[in-house]
Design a protein around this motif. Structure first.
Motif, PDB file in Angstrom:
ATOM      1  N   LYS A 283      -4.778   8.533   1.456  1.00 36.94           N
ATOM      2  CA  LYS A 283      -3.685   9.498   1.635  1.00 36.94           C
ATOM      3  C   LYS A 283      -2.337   8.786   1.578  1.00 36.94           C
ATOM      4  CE  LYS A 283      -5.510  11.016   5.483  1.00 36.94           C
ATOM      5  NZ  LYS A 283      -5.968  11.694   6.671  1.00 36.94           N
ATOM      6  N   GLU A 284      -1.287   9.584   1.521  1.00 38.75           N
ATOM      7  CA  GLU A 284       0.060   9.004   1.447  1.00 38.75           C
ATOM      8  C   GLU A 284       0.327   8.116   2.661  1.00 38.75           C
ATOM      9  OE1 GLU A 284       2.965  11.986   0.432  1.00 38.75           O
ATOM     10  OE2 GLU A 284       4.574  10.568   0.923  1.00 38.75           O
ATOM     11  N   SER A 285      -0.225   8.518   3.833  1.00 41.80           N
ATOM     12  CA  SER A 285       0.016   7.744   5.060  1.00 41.80           C
ATOM     13  C   SER A 285      -0.520   6.305   4.923  1.00 41.80           C
ATOM     14  CB  SER A 285      -0.626   8.440   6.264  1.00 41.80           C
ATOM     15  OG  SER A 285      -1.905   8.931   5.921  1.00 41.80           O
ATOM     16  N   PHE A 286      -1.575   6.108   4.096  1.00 44.69           N
ATOM     17  CA  PHE A 286      -2.098   4.755   3.867  1.00 44.69           C
ATOM     18  C   PHE A 286      -0.999   3.866   3.279  1.00 44.69           C
ATOM     19  CE2 PHE A 286      -3.567   1.775   0.642  1.00 44.69           C
ATOM     20  CZ  PHE A 286      -4.494   1.002   1.324  1.00 44.69           C
ATOM     21  N   PHE A 287      -0.259   4.414   2.315  1.00 44.10           N
ATOM     22  CA  PHE A 287       0.792   3.610   1.671  1.00 44.10           C
ATOM     23  C   PHE A 287       1.911   3.293   2.661  1.00 44.10           C
ATOM     24  CE2 PHE A 287      -1.359   5.740  -1.879  1.00 44.10           C
ATOM     25  CZ  PHE A 287      -1.703   4.624  -2.623  1.00 44.10           C
ATOM     26  N   ASN A 288       2.191   4.244   3.549  1.00 44.94           N
ATOM     27  CA  ASN A 288       3.222   3.977   4.560  1.00 44.94           C
ATOM     28  C   ASN A 288       2.793   2.844   5.491  1.00 44.94           C
ATOM     29  OD1 ASN A 288       4.734   6.072   3.514  1.00 44.94           O
ATOM     30  ND2 ASN A 288       3.830   7.587   4.909  1.00 44.94           N
ATOM     31  N   MET A 289       1.491   2.786   5.791  1.00 46.79           N
ATOM     32  CA  MET A 289       1.007   1.781   6.748  1.00 46.79           C
ATOM     33  C   MET A 289       0.789   0.402   6.118  1.00 46.79           C
ATOM     34  SD  MET A 289      -1.564   3.807   9.306  1.00 46.79           S
ATOM     35  CE  MET A 289      -2.299   5.018   8.258  1.00 46.79           C
ATOM     36  N   THR A 290       0.728   0.336   4.795  1.00 47.39           N
ATOM     37  CA  THR A 290       0.435  -0.958   4.145  1.00 47.39           C
ATOM     38  C   THR A 290       1.635  -1.513   3.368  1.00 47.39           C
ATOM     39  OG1 THR A 290      -0.448   0.254   2.254  1.00 47.39           O
ATOM     40  CG2 THR A 290      -2.046  -0.536   3.862  1.00 47.39           C
ATOM     41  N   ARG A 291       2.693  -0.716   3.309  1.00 45.70           N
ATOM     42  CA  ARG A 291       3.848  -1.061   2.471  1.00 45.70           C
ATOM     43  C   ARG A 291       4.452  -2.419   2.827  1.00 45.70           C
ATOM     44  NH1 ARG A 291       6.505   4.087   1.895  1.00 45.70           N
ATOM     45  NH2 ARG A 291       5.111   4.319   0.132  1.00 45.70           N
ATOM     46  N   ASP A 292       4.435  -2.774   4.127  1.00 45.34           N
ATOM     47  CA  ASP A 292       5.065  -4.041   4.541  1.00 45.34           C
ATOM     48  C   ASP A 292       4.236  -5.259   4.121  1.00 45.34           C
ATOM     49  OD1 ASP A 292       7.094  -2.657   5.657  1.00 45.34           O
ATOM     50  OD2 ASP A 292       6.346  -2.783   7.725  1.00 45.34           O
ATOM     51  N   ASP A 293       2.967  -5.034   3.769  1.00 43.98           N
ATOM     52  CA  ASP A 293       2.081  -6.164   3.445  1.00 43.98           C
ATOM     53  C   ASP A 293       1.729  -6.273   1.973  1.00 43.98           C
ATOM     54  OD1 ASP A 293       0.861  -7.625   5.982  1.00 43.98           O
ATOM     55  OD2 ASP A 293       1.267  -5.542   6.510  1.00 43.98           O
ATOM     56  N   ILE A 294       1.932  -5.195   1.214  1.00 42.18           N
ATOM     57  CA  ILE A 294       1.464  -5.178  -0.186  1.00 42.18           C
ATOM     58  C   ILE A 294       2.607  -4.710  -1.086  1.00 42.18           C
ATOM     59  CG2 ILE A 294      -0.198  -4.124  -1.783  1.00 42.18           C
ATOM     60  CD1 ILE A 294      -2.113  -3.888   0.684  1.00 42.18           C
ATOM     61  N   ASP A 295       2.870  -5.477  -2.146  1.00 44.12           N
ATOM     62  CA  ASP A 295       3.974  -5.135  -3.057  1.00 44.12           C
ATOM     63  C   ASP A 295       3.577  -4.048  -4.039  1.00 44.12           C
ATOM     64  OD1 ASP A 295       5.560  -7.168  -1.971  1.00 44.12           O
ATOM     65  OD2 ASP A 295       4.636  -8.653  -3.303  1.00 44.12           O
ATOM     66  N   VAL A 296       2.351  -4.129  -4.545  1.00 46.22           N
ATOM     67  CA  VAL A 296       1.948  -3.205  -5.597  1.00 46.22           C
ATOM     68  C   VAL A 296       0.429  -2.995  -5.567  1.00 46.22           C
ATOM     69  CG1 VAL A 296       1.748  -4.971  -7.404  1.00 46.22           C
ATOM     70  CG2 VAL A 296       2.364  -2.673  -8.042  1.00 46.22           C
ATOM     71  N   PHE A 297       0.010  -1.757  -5.885  1.00 39.70           N
ATOM     72  CA  PHE A 297      -1.402  -1.364  -5.828  1.00 39.70           C
ATOM     73  C   PHE A 297      -1.909  -1.074  -7.246  1.00 39.70           C
ATOM     74  CE2 PHE A 297       0.674  -0.191  -1.942  1.00 39.70           C
ATOM     75  CZ  PHE A 297      -0.229  -0.516  -0.940  1.00 39.70           C
ATOM     76  N   LYS A 304      -2.109   5.380 -17.790  1.00 37.48           N
ATOM     77  CA  LYS A 304      -1.041   6.347 -17.532  1.00 37.48           C
ATOM     78  C   LYS A 304       0.097   5.671 -16.784  1.00 37.48           C
ATOM     79  CE  LYS A 304      -3.962   9.071 -15.074  1.00 37.48           C
ATOM     80  NZ  LYS A 304      -4.474   9.996 -14.052  1.00 37.48           N
ATOM     81  N   ARG A 305       1.225   6.374 -16.704  1.00 36.78           N
ATOM     82  CA  ARG A 305       2.407   5.796 -16.037  1.00 36.78           C
ATOM     83  C   ARG A 305       2.142   5.552 -14.559  1.00 36.78           C
ATOM     84  NH1 ARG A 305       4.907  10.270 -18.710  1.00 36.78           N
ATOM     85  NH2 ARG A 305       5.610   9.607 -20.752  1.00 36.78           N
ATOM     86  N   PRO A 306       2.840   4.551 -13.972  1.00 34.01           N
ATOM     87  CA  PRO A 306       2.634   4.305 -12.541  1.00 34.01           C
ATOM     88  C   PRO A 306       3.143   5.444 -11.665  1.00 34.01           C
ATOM     89  CG  PRO A 306       4.302   2.821 -13.458  1.00 34.01           C
ATOM     90  CD  PRO A 306       3.724   3.572 -14.608  1.00 34.01           C
ATOM     91  N   ASP A 307       2.556   5.537 -10.454  1.00 34.59           N
ATOM     92  CA  ASP A 307       2.919   6.585  -9.481  1.00 34.59           C
ATOM     93  C   ASP A 307       3.642   5.980  -8.285  1.00 34.59           C
ATOM     94  OD1 ASP A 307       1.816   8.813 -10.651  1.00 34.59           O
ATOM     95  OD2 ASP A 307      -0.181   8.402  -9.846  1.00 34.59           O
ATOM     96  N   ILE A 308       4.081   6.873  -7.422  1.00 29.79           N
ATOM     97  CA  ILE A 308       4.716   6.532  -6.138  1.00 29.79           C
ATOM     98  C   ILE A 308       5.808   5.484  -6.348  1.00 29.79           C
ATOM     99  CG2 ILE A 308       4.309   6.067  -3.675  1.00 29.79           C
ATOM    100  CD1 ILE A 308       1.510   6.895  -3.928  1.00 29.79           C
ATOM    101  N   GLY A 309       6.804   5.864  -7.137  1.00 31.84           N
ATOM    102  CA  GLY A 309       7.961   4.999  -7.344  1.00 31.84           C
ATOM    103  C   GLY A 309       7.597   3.645  -7.928  1.00 31.84           C
ATOM    104  N   GLY A 310       6.639   3.626  -8.848  1.00 28.57           N
ATOM    105  CA  GLY A 310       6.268   2.360  -9.488  1.00 28.57           C
ATOM    106  C   GLY A 310       5.444   1.458  -8.592  1.00 28.57           C
TER     107      GLY A 310
END
Ligand SMILES: [Zn+2]
Length: 335
Positions: A283-297, A304-310
């Protein structure tokens, strides 16, 4: 009533037929449309391909997915190189700015066959790549539950009728009568993986000894060698659960801990993560919780084009694709 419902169903049926005809027609004409034309018109972003192992000889992989032989892997890459250019710089900034006629090769699961067969071929052709590793499998210390399932399914298929009947009897408390034994083993989920040990005991198969002798995964030293040769590294979870089968807290732990471990062990100046089995269940909340540790998924939804602001890059599986250009023409035309 009958008349009304049959009248109402006609347009849908026609629509389905037209859609089916459209798909068939597109499939038929796809080889005739140059890949370059499709790339120019669709602009899907860089092609990020992913492959697992090279070689079809391992009993634990055969039941799970098709994979390239060393020869078909070379042929696949050479066909691709005639139409697209590899992205030379795999830094985050460069990936974000990559063109649609460039490709990025990635390899999942940290398999030894990718180290032995793919890495030299990539070097010969000047193709950089990212290897996504499960730190839990380093030096074959912790076994991948899917490989255990694949190995047991392979052993079960080789049993005689009598041997299979005896095994069923031994495991009657665990395996439902209605399910073929090999299918049952392959359906066991990550959270129930202890059942695999019960089946192995029933089969008298020494899974640990077989997997340790086969050494399907790269050692830390081999990963360090890839890094020294200029390849990029990323995390692929600790021990490869399917994210739909685990809680969000566990999803976050698997992603963050594996990425931190890869960054610390190899002093990585970037933090790349590829979802094991793709990002379904996230879910979107996963990205909020991992954003500080991971640059890109990186995930597995195709070209296809990247999602969630690249931040989330999609990838195309080319494990079982012998004619990549035809395959990609069809993918783009149908997208
Ligand atoms: Zn994987």
């Amino acid at each position: 009533m009958i008349q009304a419902s049959s009248r109402g169903s006609w347009p849908q049926a026609i629509q389905r037929r037209v859609a089916g005809f459209g798909r068939r027609a597109k499939n038929a004409i796809a080889p005739l449309v140059p890949l370059k034309l499709l790339i120019d018109s669709k602009q899907p972003g860089p092609l990020i391909l992913f492959v697992h192992g090279i070689g079809k000889d391992k009993p634990f992989i055969n039941s799970l997915y098709d994979s390239h032989s060393p020869e078909s892997f070379v042929s696949m890459l050479d066909q691709l190189l005639r139409h697209m250019k590899p992205l030379e710089d795999l830094s985050l900034e460069s990936i974000r700015n990559a063109r649609s006629d460039q490709f990025i090769a990635t390899f999942d699961d940290g398999l030894r066959s990718a180290y032995e067969y793919a890495a030299p071929v990539l070097e010969q052709r000047g193709i950089p790549a990212i290897f996504f590793i499960n730190p839990g499998f380093f030096d074959d210390t912790n076994h991948f539950y899917r490989f255990e399932a694949g190995l047991l399914a392979h052993k079960i298929r080789a049993l005689s009728h009598d041997q299979l009947a005896k095994l069923r009897h031994r495991l009657s408390a665990v395996v439902p009568d209605s399910v073929p034994m090999d299918q049952y083993v392959l359906s066991i989920k990550y959270v129930d993986r202890a059942l695999l040990t019960q089946v192995a005991d029933g089969l008298q198969v020494e899974m640990k000894a077989i997997l340790e002798a086969e050494k399907p995964f790269m050692s830390v030293q081999q990963v360090k060698d890839l890094q020294a040769r200029g390849f990029y590294l990323g995390a692929h979870s600790i021990d490869h659960p399917r994210f739909t089968d685990i809680s969000e807290d566990e999803q976050v732990r698997q992603a963050v801990v594996s990425t931190r471990e890869m960054v610390a062990k190899f002093s990585l100046p970037y933090r790349y993560f590829a979802f094991p089995f793709g990002s379904a269940g996230v879910k979107e909340s996963f990205f909020n919780m991992t954003r500080d540790d991971i640059d890109v998924f990186f995930t597995t939804s195709g070209w296809k084009r990247p999602d969630i602001g690249g931040q989330v890059f999609h990838r195309e599986a080319l494990d079982a694709v012998g004619e990549p250009i035809r395959y990609l023409q069809r993918m783009l035309l149908l997208s």
